[in-house]
Motif scaffolding. Structure first.
Motif, PDB file in Angstrom:
ATOM      1  N   HIS A 171       0.838  -1.202   0.000  1.00  0.00           N
ATOM      2  CA  HIS A 171       0.000   0.000   0.000  1.00  0.00           C
ATOM      3  C   HIS A 171       0.869   1.247   0.000  1.00  0.00           C
ATOM      4  O   HIS A 171       0.598   2.206  -0.729  1.00  0.00           O
ATOM      5  N   SER A 172       1.916   1.258   0.842  1.00  0.00           N
ATOM      6  CA  SER A 172       2.724   2.470   0.997  1.00  0.00           C
ATOM      7  C   SER A 172       3.412   2.842  -0.318  1.00  0.00           C
ATOM      8  O   SER A 172       3.466   4.025  -0.662  1.00  0.00           O
ATOM      9  N   TRP A 173       3.927   1.868  -1.073  1.00  0.00           N
ATOM     10  CA  TRP A 173       4.552   2.180  -2.354  1.00  0.00           C
ATOM     11  C   TRP A 173       3.520   2.762  -3.314  1.00  0.00           C
ATOM     12  O   TRP A 173       3.786   3.766  -3.992  1.00  0.00           O
ATOM     13  N   ALA A 174       2.347   2.147  -3.389  1.00  0.00           N
ATOM     14  CA  ALA A 174       1.300   2.639  -4.298  1.00  0.00           C
ATOM     15  C   ALA A 174       0.885   4.062  -3.937  1.00  0.00           C
ATOM     16  O   ALA A 174       0.745   4.921  -4.806  1.00  0.00           O
ATOM     17  N   LEU A 175       0.714   4.317  -2.650  1.00  0.00           N
ATOM     18  CA  LEU A 175       0.319   5.664  -2.213  1.00  0.00           C
ATOM     19  C   LEU A 175       1.428   6.687  -2.451  1.00  0.00           C
ATOM     20  O   LEU A 175       1.159   7.841  -2.797  1.00  0.00           O
ATOM     21  N   GLU A 176       2.678   6.268  -2.292  1.00  0.00           N
ATOM     22  CA  GLU A 176       3.811   7.165  -2.492  1.00  0.00           C
ATOM     23  C   GLU A 176       3.976   7.538  -3.966  1.00  0.00           C
ATOM     24  O   GLU A 176       4.261   8.684  -4.295  1.00  0.00           O
ATOM     25  N   THR A 177       3.781   6.573  -4.861  1.00  0.00           N
ATOM     26  CA  THR A 177       4.025   6.815  -6.286  1.00  0.00           C
ATOM     27  C   THR A 177       2.788   7.301  -7.032  1.00  0.00           C
ATOM     28  O   THR A 177       2.913   7.897  -8.092  1.00  0.00           O
ATOM     29  N   SER A 178       1.615   7.033  -6.503  1.00  0.00           N
ATOM     30  CA  SER A 178       0.365   7.388  -7.183  1.00  0.00           C
ATOM     31  C   SER A 178      -0.650   7.934  -6.172  1.00  0.00           C
ATOM     32  O   SER A 178      -1.727   7.369  -5.989  1.00  0.00           O
ATOM     33  N   PRO A 179      -0.317   9.046  -5.496  1.00  0.00           N
ATOM     34  CA  PRO A 179      -1.139   9.495  -4.367  1.00  0.00           C
ATOM     35  C   PRO A 179      -2.514  10.049  -4.720  1.00  0.00           C
ATOM     36  O   PRO A 179      -3.397  10.057  -3.877  1.00  0.00           O
ATOM     37  N   ASP A 180      -2.715  10.491  -5.950  1.00  0.00           N
ATOM     38  CA  ASP A 180      -3.961  11.188  -6.273  1.00  0.00           C
ATOM     39  C   ASP A 180      -4.923  10.373  -7.127  1.00  0.00           C
ATOM     40  O   ASP A 180      -5.805  10.936  -7.775  1.00  0.00           O
TER      41      ASP A 180
END
Length: 190
Positions: A171-180
């Motif tokens: 989850h953290s990688w996805a949120l970091e790279t694609s936050p919006d």
């Protein structure tokens, strides 16, 4: 002592038999075992058929997200690279996922067939079912069991740059790279 059944196949009713056949053969890299009499049996492994299509002679309405019924069928790949290779191959043929989702327990790409049924292509993010179950009982999954969206091309870039799969599939990688990116549940229910 009772025996445990194994999943064998899914049957889809359609008025677009040829279009559905071609789509499933492309997406699953499958082949037709038998076709005739309004039926088509497709497989991609050692089972005689995994997907069957039942053609009907009347026009059917596409899947209605407001109706009860099966939401999706899912197919697991061995590695993240295998999943992304299939993504690249399908994208080159004009087939793109409706929504990529980092579930935490799996990394998944959700596609829709010509009738509007969802098909999930995924990898398991844990080495064993016990580890996956433990994650599902943990706080991250308990807070957000659906997960977050991600951009597959960024995942491919990270993998090529040597970022460990164990970091990319979180989850953290996805949120970091694609936050919006939008809430994936909206795409799964519309």
């Amino acid at each position: 002592m009772t025996s445990t059944p194994k999943f064998a196949h899914v049957v889809l009713q359609t008025s677009r038999l040829e279009e559905m056949r071609d789509w499933y053969c492309t997406v699953l890299d499958a082949h037709v075992v038998f076709e005739g009499h309004g039926l088509c049996f497709i497989t991609f492994d050692d089972e005689h058929h995994r997907v069957a299509l039942l053609g009907v002679p009347v026009e059917l309405a596409p899947r209605n997200p407001g109706a009860a019924g099966m939401h999706h069928s899912a197919y697991t790949f061995d590695t993240l690279e295998d999943l992304l290779d299939r993504y690249d191959m399908l994208k080159a043929k004009g087939i793109e996922p409706k929504v990529p989702i980092q579930h935490g327990v799996t990394t998944s790409l959700y596609y829709q067939d010509p009738d509007g049924n969802f098909v999930e292509l995924q990898i398991d993010n844990f080495a064993t079912p016990d580890e996956a179950t433990e994650y599902m009982h943990g706080p991250e999954y308990g807070t957000n069991p659906v997960g977050v969206s991600f951009v597959p091309e960024l995942m491919r870039d990270a993998l090529a740059a040597g970022v460990p799969v164990s970091k990319i599939t979180t989850h953290s990688w996805a949120l970091e790279t694609s936050p919006d990116l939008p809430d994936p549940m909206v795409a799964l229910t519309s």
